[in-house]
Each structure stands twice: as structure tokens, then as C-alpha cells.
Design a protein around this motif. Structure first.
Motif, PDB file in Angstrom:
ATOM      1  N   GLY A  67      15.220 -26.577  17.446  1.00  0.00           N
ATOM      2  CA  GLY A  67      14.087 -26.669  17.745  1.00  0.00           C
ATOM      3  C   GLY A  67      12.686 -27.538  17.707  1.00  0.00           C
ATOM      4  N   PHE A  68      12.737 -28.645  16.813  1.00  0.00           N
ATOM      5  CA  PHE A  68      11.778 -29.648  16.690  1.00  0.00           C
ATOM      6  C   PHE A  68      11.445 -30.420  17.925  1.00  0.00           C
ATOM      7  N   THR A  69      13.362 -30.813  18.023  1.00  0.00           N
ATOM      8  CA  THR A  69      12.829 -31.953  18.990  1.00  0.00           C
ATOM      9  C   THR A  69      12.775 -31.499  20.407  1.00  0.00           C
ATOM     10  N   SER A  70      12.491 -30.401  21.205  1.00  0.00           N
ATOM     11  CA  SER A  70      12.828 -29.510  22.192  1.00  0.00           C
ATOM     12  C   SER A  70      11.379 -29.821  23.008  1.00  0.00           C
ATOM     13  N   GLY A  71      10.422 -30.418  22.786  1.00  0.00           N
ATOM     14  CA  GLY A  71       9.404 -30.913  22.802  1.00  0.00           C
ATOM     15  C   GLY A  71       9.504 -32.566  23.807  1.00  0.00           C
ATOM     16  N   GLY A  72      10.963 -33.385  23.301  1.00  0.00           N
ATOM     17  CA  GLY A  72      10.725 -34.509  23.539  1.00  0.00           C
ATOM     18  C   GLY A  72      11.401 -35.387  22.611  1.00  0.00           C
ATOM     19  N   GLY A  73      11.940 -36.109  23.441  1.00  0.00           N
ATOM     20  CA  GLY A  73      12.306 -37.483  22.414  1.00  0.00           C
ATOM     21  C   GLY A  73      11.876 -38.951  21.402  1.00  0.00           C
ATOM     22  N   LEU A  74      11.063 -38.665  21.985  1.00  0.00           N
ATOM     23  CA  LEU A  74       9.919 -40.141  22.277  1.00  0.00           C
ATOM     24  C   LEU A  74       9.115 -39.998  20.356  1.00  0.00           C
ATOM     25  N   LEU A  75       9.063 -38.481  19.917  1.00  0.00           N
ATOM     26  CA  LEU A  75       8.358 -38.833  18.767  1.00  0.00           C
ATOM     27  C   LEU A  75       9.785 -39.110  17.783  1.00  0.00           C
ATOM     28  N   LEU A  76      10.968 -38.787  18.140  1.00  0.00           N
ATOM     29  CA  LEU A  76      12.104 -39.878  16.886  1.00  0.00           C
ATOM     30  C   LEU A  76      11.760 -41.039  17.396  1.00  0.00           C
ATOM     31  N   VAL A  77      11.354 -41.974  18.715  1.00  0.00           N
ATOM     32  CA  VAL A  77      11.778 -43.722  19.397  1.00  0.00           C
ATOM     33  C   VAL A  77      10.654 -43.732  18.326  1.00  0.00           C
ATOM     34  N   HIS A  78       9.194 -43.123  17.709  1.00  0.00           N
ATOM     35  CA  HIS A  78       8.065 -43.993  17.462  1.00  0.00           C
ATOM     36  C   HIS A  78       7.742 -43.978  16.103  1.00  0.00           C
ATOM     37  N   ASP A  79       8.466 -42.668  15.264  1.00  0.00           N
ATOM     38  CA  ASP A  79       8.365 -42.317  14.284  1.00  0.00           C
ATOM     39  C   ASP A  79       9.944 -42.768  13.733  1.00  0.00           C
ATOM     40  N   ALA A  80      10.034 -43.972  12.140  1.00  0.00           N
ATOM     41  CA  ALA A  80      10.721 -44.666  11.531  1.00  0.00           C
ATOM     42  C   ALA A  80      11.194 -43.357  10.751  1.00  0.00           C
ATOM     43  N   ARG A  81      10.293 -42.559  10.936  1.00  0.00           N
ATOM     44  CA  ARG A  81      11.002 -41.880   8.773  1.00  0.00           C
ATOM     45  C   ARG A  81      11.197 -40.398   9.586  1.00  0.00           C
ATOM     46  N   LEU A  82      10.635 -40.008  10.218  1.00  0.00           N
ATOM     47  CA  LEU A  82      11.672 -38.635  10.665  1.00  0.00           C
ATOM     48  C   LEU A  82      12.944 -38.888  11.957  1.00  0.00           C
ATOM     49  N   LEU A  83      13.350 -39.972  12.280  1.00  0.00           N
ATOM     50  CA  LEU A  83      14.793 -40.073  12.679  1.00  0.00           C
ATOM     51  C   LEU A  83      15.468 -41.137  11.595  1.00  0.00           C
ATOM     52  N   GLY A  84      14.641 -42.013  10.622  1.00  0.00           N
ATOM     53  CA  GLY A  84      15.667 -41.775   9.192  1.00  0.00           C
ATOM     54  C   GLY A  84      16.053 -40.643   8.810  1.00  0.00           C
ATOM     55  N   LEU A  85      15.020 -38.816   8.339  1.00  0.00           N
ATOM     56  CA  LEU A  85      15.723 -37.799   7.944  1.00  0.00           C
ATOM     57  C   LEU A  85      16.774 -37.266   8.824  1.00  0.00           C
TER      58      LEU A  85
END
Length: 808
Positions: free
Chosen positions: A707-725
Motif C-alpha cells: 500500500g505504501f509503495t503503490s504511489g510509485g517507487g521513487l520515494l524508496l530511491v531517494h529516501d535511504a532511511r525508508l529503503l533501509g527499513l
């Protein structure tokens, strides 16, 4: 008195040419043609040069569009040539098949079923008039082809008849008599042939001396009788035929001429008496001398028009190859098969795509016939023809694209006409995504099909003009709409059609349904179309009074009822609700765009990527703390909470903190609030950290991530802390838990664009031990209410651990 029964193949160019010559030799004083007798009064229209084949006789039961039948004619149809000979010679023409009043009364017809009808295709016995319930018992062409040693009935017919240049009618009659030997016609076929004999007897009683009967070759033995004797010898008696025809059901029918197409004439269209290559047959009829040479020359022209290199030498070699293949195969003349192989091997150099172009343009062909204004039509048909001329929209069988600029009056009128036709069920135009970004553009694909005339006849009960019929149809659809989303969709279709008289009825029904409908998902499904209609009316200049009040009321009810609708949902219901939430969120953006004044965008929230999908509110909606909600300072708008966006985001904030939400819903709400600036990155991290903690099952955590990533994956690309989680949670899963959540994760990440997935993979690969440790520390410190570490107390714990390990 002499009766000449001339058996033909429907839509056979050789039969058509030979029949014309035979009629000129016999000079009959009456011509009887297989077809519906109700159309006798329409024959004189064949004198009009504006009646240009391909055309079809249409018989229909008024008010019942399903009960309709076509009898198509091409220029190479023997029946059409018989009609042309008769009208040019001033000879009466009568149709002699079973009346459509009986065949259409017996059962509903398919729109292009009976045609040439009622089954007798190319000399074959009667098929079914309603699309195939009655199977063809015998294939005479196939039987004769097998007797001659051919495995292809079409090739045998071309060699034996079409390529000869003359049709030996006596030989065909003998062949059909042999094929029909022992054949017992079914009830429908027996009645058809009985009526044909009755028509011939009627012509004899009327005093005609030389009677020519043009019919499918299959019927010749049933109309000829004993060879060498007077007509009627060996045939059933008039009394027996009358008894067979007595008591038939009867319906009131109307007949007219309508345009037809070669594409519809092709057998692949489902038309029973069709031919696979009407374009080729037209060419054979129009080019009696050197047809192969002319065909390949025309094919070269088609390929050159597509910028393909085809020289005269190519054409010469293709002609040689086609004739050589015909000689090797023992054919009297190169046919379509040989011509196609020559095109493929020489002109197209083995490429299949250009061959398909030749197939579509030439072998089938896309000719659209034309009927004169004197043709009987319902007022709705006449109005549409007038509109087509006024707007310079010529109906064509071949698909063509039409791009409209709604700022131009002519294009706006064209758009309204096409939208109105869609409302009354005439799909002449298909709306497709516009190439431009502006809302003032529309793109259509236009293609006229013969059955649209049936649709127009059916729609004539709604009104005599296109706007009147569309208005009446919309009112009826509004009253019969089963659910609220259907009403809003109807409203969305009604506005671009510019039907001001229908709009109040739809709005009244919409308001009443919205007030009574208590299902929040219905309201959420209805709101996006309603808002689009409201905004679209602004673009076109179409008045949309009442829409704003209804959409505002619907949004208020959605915001109030969302909390009750979001709890305790299973996977399917949660996914459905997320779709509705996204639709309403988009609609609210449209509403807010129309209500808010222009303002410079605020800075994106901390950590939000540049170029991401994050929405930035206006200064009146934001404070220094993005998560603190709307501002109330002196510079804020007077009542910011009354704006659609503020109310909607407030409802999402209230729902997102609940503990009973499905993971998919909670993750999507957090993402929307993050992109909208209602949550900063730190709070989003804490929400994600809690969702992926050990207290939640892995499946729920995976749903939350989806649900969180359904808006697009760029957020995980640019936010290392979210990607790390996400990375840390995933690598910590036990093997069996990883197998359980893998399908959910694959579905979530598969929705990302390929560049996004590649960028995420590169970021994950670049994570090192220190970075991972740092992210873990950040994640731990990001937990709510985490106290600072006490070094003295921690030292005692460290000494105890070292003692246990024996390293003190």
C-alpha cells in the motif's frame, strides 16, 4: 412460354459476367431474382447513379432491431447485374424468395445473418437465417471439387467457372441435380423453394412469355423439373406448395437500401454468403483482360505509397512467377494464391507485414457503398446524413483517426455529434486517449459499419433528430440506472454531448439517489466521475449548474462514513477500498484546483525527492511543521477547513491512526498523507517501523509495504532511511515467512516502472555494513518515546555479558 432457371454463385464475378451476357441473349420480359418480395418497390432506385455497390437490402421489424436481415450486393454479384440489366432494358423485376415477413416472424435474426441469403452461399444449400442453428447438410461446391480431384473448393470453382469467362448454366444445373440426388430439404428450405415456384407460376399467369429466374445454383433442380419437358413437369403441384406455405407466422416488415462494405462481405465477418476475397473478385470482374498483371501493378502502387522500394522489374518478375506457379499447378489462370505468393516472394522480399497490407487493402478491400437521398429512411437517418454533410464528416469503411481541437467551432460540433451518437448506441466513433496534454483536445477513431443503420432505425423511436433522440435516451437511462456510479458515468457522457434538456433530469435523479444511498463505497465510486463532469463542463463552456453542490455533499458524506467503511476488511475488500480512496483523492485534487487561488508552491517536506509525486499545499494549508495540519495564522484563508482537500485529508488522518486497519489500507493512507505534506518523513518512518515490527505478522507488513509503495517507487530511491527499513525487515524474515510474503512483495514491486526497479536495486546493492548499521540506529532512535542511553548503567550490563562470555 419458356422459363430459364439460371443458377449462379452469389458474389461470383464469372457468374455475374456470364449472367449479364445470357440475359442480353435471352431478352426476357420479366426477371425473377432470389430475394425478399417486399423489396420489389425498391428496384427502380437501381437506376439512380447514386446507388453505388456494395449495398444491401435491409428488412426489419419496426421497433425490434434484433429482427433484421440483410441481402448484400456487390458490383460483381450476379443478382446485382440482373437488376441492372432489367432496369436498363425496362424489364420488370420481382424478388421470389420467401418473404421476410415470414422469416423474420419465425425467430429473431442476427444483424448480418440471412443476407444473400438465408443461407444459400455460393450455391450451397440453405444455412440458417438466424446465425447458425440449422447446419448445412451438403456442400455442393466441396462435393464437386472432390469429384474433380481438388482439395480446395474455392480453387476448383475459380478454375472451372471464374477463370473460364463463361458460365455453362446447363452444366451447372446437371451438376447440382447430381449433388442433390436423394436430398430431402428441411422445412425452411422446402418452404423457400415452394415460394419460388409460386412466384414463377404467378409470372406465367400474368402472361409473361420469357421468364428468367436467377437463383443460387443449389435451387436449380427444385425449380426446373424434368429436363426436356414443359416447365412444371416433375415439380410439386401448386396445391402442395400452397399447403406447405399455409399458416406461416407473419410480421410487419419494412425494407430499404443501406450501404455495405467489402470488409463486411468477407466470410470472416460472419456473413453467411460471404467470400474471403471480395477485393480480388471485384478486380476479376472489373479487369477481364490480363487480371494478374493489373493486380500486381496495383499491389506495387500500394507498397510504393508506403515508401517501400518496388520497381517495374519487381512487377515483371512477380508476373512471371505467378504464371509459372499456375502452369506447375495445372491451373488455367493464375489465381489469388499464386498472385499472393508472387507478392510475398518478389514485391515484399519475404516480409509478412507488407503482405498483410496487401491483404487488407486489396484482397479484402474497404469499399463503402452509397445510397441516394430518395432511398426510404427514417427521419433520424436523414438528419444524420445532413449533419455529416454539414460537418464534413464522410462515413468511411476504413478506420481513420480524427483529432479535434475543441476551441474550434467546427471541431466542437463534430465532437458533440459523435458523443450524441454514442449515447443512442451508434458507435461510429471510438474515443481514444488524446495525444496532447490539454483538455481541449479529443482523438477519435472513425469507422462506419452497415449495422449502424439498424441502430439508427431502432433509435428513431427516441426522436427524429440526433440531439432529440440522445436527450430522450439519456432521460430513460437516468431513470433506469441501477446504481449511483452508473448515474455519474451517464452525467459524464451527457456533458460533452451538450444536451442541456437532459441534464436537469440526470441531476435530479443523481441528487435523489445520493441522498438515499448509504453505502460509502457507492458514494466514493460516484464522486470521481461527478467531479470530472464538473471540471469538463468548465473546459467546454458547458453549463453544469448543480454539480458543485452535489459533489460537495457527496464528499462530506464520504469523509464522515470513511471510518466505518475502513475497518475489518478482508484482502479483496481492502484492495477495492484502496482503489476508491485513490479515485476520490484524484477527484479532490480537481475540486481543489478549481477552488484555490494561484499561489507559489511551498517547499516539499523534508526528505521528499525532487520530481516525486508529492503534492505541496498552499500557504493557507501548511505551517512550519508539515504534520501539524492547516495553518490558522493571519495569512491563512478565512475557512481553510471548508476546502475539499482539507476535509478529505483530515478524514484520512483520523482513519490512518486506527489499529484495526488492513495493512494495505494503512500503508496507502500513510503514503497519501506523506505526499500531501500532512506527514513529514520522520513520522512516516515511525509508522513504517511500527508496521514492520515483530508484533505484526509478516503478511500484514508486506501488505503495508504494498500500500505504501503503490504511489510509485521513487520515494524508496531517494529516501535511504525508508529503503533501509524495508531492506532490514526483509532480510530479517525467517525462510518460511519470506516464502509467505514473497507473492505480495512481487506484486507491489512489479507495479513500479522498470527504471524505478533498477534504481532501487542499485541503491540496495550499495548499502554497506556501516550504512546498514547507521540506518538501524536511525530507525531505533526514530521510535517514539525512546530514552537516551545511560552510560553507567550500560557499563554494568556490559561487564556482566563479558563475564558470561569469559572475557572479563
Amino acid at each position: 412460354m419458356t422459363v430459364h432457371v439460371l443458377g449462379v454463385r452469389h458474389h461470383g464475378p464469372g457468374s455475374a459476367r456470364s449472367l449479364r451476357a445470357e440475359l442480353e441473349r435471352l431478352r426476357p420480359d420479366v426477371v425473377l431474382i432470389e430475394g425478399p418480395p417486399e423489396a420489389d418497390g425498391l428496384v427502380d432506385l437501381a437506376k439512380d447513379p447514386d446507388l453505388r455497390p456494395p449495398v444491401a437490402l435491409l428488412a426489419h421489424v419496426p421497433g425490434e432491431a434484433a429482427r433484421a436481415a440483410f441481402w448484400p450486393f456487390a458490383v460483381f454479384s450476379p443478382e446485382w447485374q440482373a437488376i441492372r440489366h432489367a432496369v436498363e432494358a425496362g424489364v420488370p423485376v420481382r424478388f421470389c424468395d420467401l418473404p421476410a415477413a415470414h422469416s423474420l416472424a419465425a425467430r429473431p435474426q442476427e444483424p448480418d445473418g440471412p443476407g444473400a441469403a438465408d443461407g444459400d452461399t455460393d450455391g450451397e444449400p440453405d444455412g440458417d437465417t438466424d446465425g447458425g442453428a440449422r447446419a448445412v447438410r451438403t456442400d455442393p461446391i466441396g462435393a464437386l471439387a472432390r469429384a474433380a480431384g481438388y482439395d480446395d473448393p474455392e480453387r476448383w470453382w475459380e478454375d472451372a467457372v471464374e477463370h473460364r469467362g463463361d458460365t455453362p448454366f446447363e452444366v451447372i444445373a446437371e451438376a447440382m441435380a447430381a449433388v442433390r440426388d436423394g436430398h430431402v430439404p428441411d422445412e425452411h428450405e422446402a418452404r423457400r423453394e415452394a415460394y419460388m415456384r409460386r412466384t414463377v407460376r404467378g409470372a406465367v399467369r400474368d402472361g409473361y412469355e420469357r421468364i428468367a429466374v436467377v437463383c443460387g445454383a443449389w435451387h436449380v433442380p427444385a425449380l426446373t423439373g424434368t429436363p426436356g419437358k414443359a416447365w412444371g413437369a416433375g415439380l410439386p403441384s401448386a396445391k402442395a406448395d400452397d399447403a406447405l406455405l399455409r399458416g406461416l407466422p407473419k410480421a410487419k416488415v419494412e425494407t430499404t437500401w443501406v450501404p455495405w462494405t467489402y470488409g463486411r462481405l468477407a466470410a470472416r465477418s460472419g456473413y453467411g454468403a460471404g467470400v474471403t476475397s471480395p477485393g480480388w473478385y471485384h478486380h476479376l470482374f472489373a479487369s477481364p483482360d490480363r487480371p494478374v498483371e493489373r493486380w500486381l501493378t496495383e499491389a506495387a502502387g500500394v507498397l510504393r505509397a508506403e515508401d517501400l522500394p518496388v520497381s517495374s522489374a519487381h512487377v515483371i518478375e512477380a508476373v512471371r512467377l505467378a504464371h509459372s506457379l499456375a502452369v506447375l499447378r495445372g491451373r488455367p489462370l493464375a489465381g489469388l494464391a499464386e498472385a499472393t505468393e508472387a507478392v510475398r516472394a518478389v514485391l515484399c522480399e519475404g516480409a509478412e507485414t507488407p503482405v498483410e497490407l496487401i491483404q487488407r487493402r486489396m484482397v479484402v478491400g474497404e469499399r463503402l457503398g452509397h445510397v441516394p437521398d430518395a432511398t426510404p429512411m427514417v427521419p433520424l437517418q436523414r438528419h444524420l446524413r445532413a449533419e455529416q454533410r454539414r460537418l464534413r464528416l464522410k462515413p468511411e469503411a476504413l478506420e481513420r483517426e480524427l483529432d479535434l481541437d475543441l476551441r474550434r467551432p467546427l471541431d466542437l460540433e463534430r465532437s458533440r455529434l459523435l458523443h450524441r451518437l454514442l449515447l443512442i448506441g451508434v458507435g461510429w466513433g471510438t474515443l481514444r486517449p488524446s495525444r496532447g496534454k490539454g483538455t481541449f483536445r479529443e482523438s477519435w477513431t472513425l469507422a462506419w459499419r452497415p449495422e449502424f443503420d439498424v441502430d439508427l432505425i431502432e433509435a428513431s423511436s427516441w426522436g427524429t433528430t440526433v440531439p432529440a433522440a440522445a436527450t430522450a435516451r439519456v432521460r430513460d437511462l437516468a431513470a433506469a440506472a441501477p446504481a449511483l456510479p452508473g448515474l455519474t458515468g451517464l452525467l459524464e457522457r451527457c456533458l460533452p454531448a451538450d444536451l442541456p434538456e437532459a441534464l436537469p433530469a440526470v441531476l435530479e435523479e443523481l441528487s435523489a439517489r445520493a441522498a438515499l444511498d448509504g453505502d460509502v463505497t457507492h458514494l466514493m465510486a460516484a464522486l470521481p466521475a461527478l467531479v470530472r463532469a464538473q471540471r469538463y463542463g468548465d473546459v467546454r463552456g458547458t453549463p453544469a449548474e448543480g454539480l458543485a453542490a452535489i459533489s460537495d455533499a457527496l464528499l462530506t458524506r464520504v469523509c464522515v462514513g470513511l471510518a466505518a467503511a475502513a475497518g475489518g476488511l478482508d484482502d479483496d475488500a481492502a484492495r477495492d477500498l484502496v482503489g476508491h480512496v485513490d479515485g476520490v483523492h484524484t477527484a479532490v485534487g480537481l475540486l481543489d484546483a478549481g477552488d484555490e487561488p494561484e499561489a507559489a508552491p511551498s517547499a516539499p517536506p523534508s526528505g521528499a525527492p525532487s520530481g516525486s509525486t508529492a503534492e505541496t499545499g498552499t500557504p493557507g494549508e501548511r505551517t512550519a511543521d508539515p504534520g501539524a495540519g492547516p495553518a490558522t495564522g493571519p495569512g491563512a484563508d478565512p475557512a481553510p477547513d471548508d476546502r475539499p482537500r482539507a476535509r478529505w485529508l483530515g478524514a484520512l488522518r483520523a482513519v490512518s491512526g486506527r489499529s484495526d486497519l488492513h495493512g494495505l489500507i494503512e500503508g496507502r493512507l500513510v503514503r497519501i498523507l506523506l505526499d500531501s505534506g500532512e506527514l513529514d518523513t520522520g513520522r512516516a518512518e515511525r509508522r513504517m517501523f511500527r508496521a514492520m515490527s515483530a508484533g505484526h505478522p509478516p503478511a500484514r507488513a508486506a501488505a503495508w509495504i504494498e500500500g505504501f509503495t503503490s504511489g510509485g517507487g521513487l520515494l524508496l530511491v531517494h529516501d535511504a532511511r525508508l529503503l533501509g527499513l524495508v531492506d532490514g525487515w526483509l532480510t530479517s524474515l525467517a525462510p518460511e515467512a519470506f516464502v509467505d510474503v514473497l507473492p505480495l512483495l512481487r506484486r507491489a514491486f512489479a507495479a513500479f516502472a522498470a527504471p524505478e526497479r533498477r534504481a532501487i536495486g542499485e541503491r540496495v546493492r550499495s548499502l554497506d555494513a556501516a550504512g546498514a548499521a547507521g540506518r538501524a540506529g536511525d530507525a531505533g532512535s526514530a521510535g517514539e518515546d525512546v530514552e537516551a542511553v545511560d552510560d553507567e548503567r550500560a557499563a554494568a550490563a556490559v561487564r556482566t555479558v563479558l563475564t558470561i562470555l569469559g572475557r572479563a
